[in-house]
Design a protein around this motif. Structure first.
Motif, PDB file in Angstrom:
ATOM      1  N   ALA A  99       0.536  -1.174  -0.193  1.00 44.12           N
ATOM      2  CA  ALA A  99      -0.272   0.000  -0.025  1.00 44.12           C
ATOM      3  C   ALA A  99       1.014   1.345   0.098  1.00 44.12           C
ATOM      4  O   ALA A  99       0.132   2.561   0.054  1.00 44.12           O
ATOM      5  CB  ALA A  99      -1.022   0.013   1.161  1.00 44.12           C
ATOM      6  N   ASN A 146      -2.842   5.932   8.416  1.00 45.85           N
ATOM      7  CA  ASN A 146      -1.850   4.818   7.899  1.00 45.85           C
ATOM      8  C   ASN A 146      -1.883   3.905   8.943  1.00 45.85           C
ATOM      9  O   ASN A 146      -1.855   4.187  10.060  1.00 45.85           O
ATOM     10  CB  ASN A 146      -0.391   5.727   8.145  1.00 45.85           C
ATOM     11  N   THR A 147      -2.165   2.819   8.369  1.00 46.99           N
ATOM     12  CA  THR A 147      -2.339   1.575   9.248  1.00 46.99           C
ATOM     13  C   THR A 147      -1.006   0.564   9.225  1.00 46.99           C
ATOM     14  O   THR A 147      -0.524   0.355   8.275  1.00 46.99           O
ATOM     15  CB  THR A 147      -3.592   0.828   8.625  1.00 46.99           C
ATOM     16  N   GLN A 187      -7.787  -2.329   8.412  1.00 44.30           N
ATOM     17  CA  GLN A 187      -7.549  -1.771   7.137  1.00 44.30           C
ATOM     18  C   GLN A 187      -8.510  -0.770   6.553  1.00 44.30           C
ATOM     19  O   GLN A 187      -8.430   0.361   5.988  1.00 44.30           O
ATOM     20  CB  GLN A 187      -6.672  -2.611   6.396  1.00 44.30           C
ATOM     21  N   GLU A 188      -9.713  -1.741   6.410  1.00 41.96           N
ATOM     22  CA  GLU A 188     -10.963  -0.780   5.839  1.00 41.96           C
ATOM     23  C   GLU A 188     -11.358   0.492   6.666  1.00 41.96           C
ATOM     24  O   GLU A 188     -11.577   1.393   5.783  1.00 41.96           O
ATOM     25  CB  GLU A 188     -12.126  -1.619   5.918  1.00 41.96           C
ATOM     26  N   TRP A 238       2.600   2.707   2.137  1.00 42.07           N
ATOM     27  CA  TRP A 238       2.788   3.521   3.564  1.00 42.07           C
ATOM     28  C   TRP A 238       4.338   3.012   3.935  1.00 42.07           C
ATOM     29  O   TRP A 238       4.863   2.099   3.473  1.00 42.07           O
ATOM     30  CB  TRP A 238       2.140   2.952   4.441  1.00 42.07           C
ATOM     31  N   ARG A 298      -8.831   3.036   5.837  1.00 45.26           N
ATOM     32  CA  ARG A 298      -9.236   3.762   4.470  1.00 45.26           C
ATOM     33  C   ARG A 298      -9.991   4.873   4.736  1.00 45.26           C
ATOM     34  O   ARG A 298      -9.966   5.837   3.934  1.00 45.26           O
ATOM     35  CB  ARG A 298      -9.272   3.056   3.360  1.00 45.26           C
ATOM     36  N   LYS A 299     -11.107   4.704   5.243  1.00 48.35           N
ATOM     37  CA  LYS A 299     -12.479   5.403   5.395  1.00 48.35           C
ATOM     38  C   LYS A 299     -12.008   6.810   6.141  1.00 48.35           C
ATOM     39  O   LYS A 299     -12.254   7.797   5.758  1.00 48.35           O
ATOM     40  CB  LYS A 299     -13.445   4.893   6.038  1.00 48.35           C
TER      41      LYS A 299
END
Ligand code: KG4
Ligand code: ZN
Length: 347
Positions: A133, A305-306, A296-297, A135, A300-301
């Motif tokens: 992703a 940064n996960t 993670q979902e 990050w 995103r919303k």
């Protein structure tokens, strides 16, 4: 010339005997010996755990040194889990670590197990390309960590590697206990978390609804959920003794879904209140596939940064003790040989 810092770390707080070797914060070996002896008892039996640690510790340390290709004379310090945990188990690891440090005349690093779970997020991935992703591989300070293990559930605000603040925690059961106790009610062996995860993958999480407790602030509670599941199963099996066997995936998915929503709704509240945008998860329950995906979902919303440690650094392991020990070494935070193991949770 740069002088490398090579550490040997030992973790023995519960039912995993683990030894890791690190060099300048990079993990060269992380050997973990589990203890199947507890399966039949539905939970960890402390006395059996200490005995198994005593049997495992020398072969595990030996295997870690061999895998890393490191000799005892190359070690700069020994790190060990000081607290919290089962006192008999902690004593095996701490006495071994102290004896080795004394024999080699090198310093000792005493590590807090819960801080180490958080620090698992700072272990650099072996393959920097693999962190996905786009990050950065590790979170930037300040960051938040949701630490979910068999004994603890905490939201931790991390100011620096050695400065952490618990801003929310469970008032009763830990998230891992919620998984394990639910699994036990379903007749699954200990530890039930990974099994609920496995069955949940085939199930429908919307099929059965369990309550979400209304706890003020950033704290959690899981005891009401446990009771709700107990009554639900008693009622359904009274009508149909084959209910659990016929509906296991849907029951597991529904239980798991509720545990995840309890965790993540509070975590989102913490992120919004602190305005921190680098968020991590850690601890045994962070190995849960549903939690990893939902986290993670949500990230995103919410624009986070996960970060999630690789599986082998989620459940108990000595690599996280090594990385925490490394930062303590850099800060000169050494422990005296009189440092004693403690079952207590305080940081
Ligand atoms: O961090 P950990 O290895 O040990 C403690 O410090 O407590 O956490 C163990 C907990 C157990 O409750 C176990 O059931 C849970 O982590 N666990 C999981 C999964 N893997 C381990 N829970 C849900 N899903 C999983 N995949
Ligand atoms: Zn743990």
């Amino acid at each position: 010339m740069h002088k490398a810092t090579t550490l040997l770390a030992i973790e023995s707080s519960c039912d995993e005997t683990s030894c890791a070797i690190s060099r300048d914060g990079v993990i060269l070996a992380n050997i973990i010996a589990g203890q199947a002896v507890h399966e039949q008892y539905g939970g960890v039996v402390p006395e059996l755990a200490s005995r198994a640690h005593m049997q495992n510790i020398v072969p595990v340390v030996d295997a870690a040194l061999k895998k890393a290709g490191v000799g005892l004379s190359e070690l700069n310090a020994i790190a060990f889990t000081q607290s919290p945990g089962l006192i008999g188990s902690l004593l095996v690891g701490s006495q071994f670590a102290k004896s080795l440090a004394q024999a080699l005349a090198i310093p000792l690093l005493a590590v807090h197990h819960m801080q180490a779970h958080v620090m698992a997020n700072l272990i650099a991935p072996a393959d920097p390309e693999a962190d996905g992703a786009g990050w950065p591989a590790t979170p930037s300070f300040p960051f938040l960590c949701l630490t979910v293990s068999g004994g603890h559930t905490q939201i931790v605000l991390c100011h620096s590697p050695l400065k952490m603040e618990v801003i929310g925690q469970t008032l009763d059961d830990a998230a891992g206990e919620a998984f394990d106790k639910s699994a036990r009610l379903l007749g699954l062996p200990y530890p039930g978390g990974p099994l609920i995860d496995k069955y949940a993958r085939e199930g429908d999480a919307t099929r059965f609804t369990f309550p979400e407790p209304q706890i003020p602030g950033l704290n959690f509670s899981f005891s009401g959920l446990k009771t709700a599941i107990l009554y639900f199963l008693q009622e359904r099996t009274a009508k149909d003794p084959g209910f659990v066997a016929a509906n296991l995936p849907d029951i597991c998915a529904s239980i798991q879904g509720r545990i995840i929503s309890i965790l993540l709704n509070k975590y989102r509240k913490a992120a919004r209140e602190t305005r921190v945008t680098d968020l991590c998860i850690a601890g045994g329950v962070s190995a849960n596939s549903g939690l990893r995906k939902a986290f993670q979902e949500m990230g995103r919303k919410e624009g986070w940064n996960t970060f999630i440690p690789p599986f082998e650094y989620c459940t108990d392991n000595a690599a996280m003790i090594a990385i925490t020990g490394y930062y303590k070494y850099l800060a000169g935070e050494f422990a005296p040989l009189s440092a004693s193991a403690s079952a207590r949770t305080e940081w």
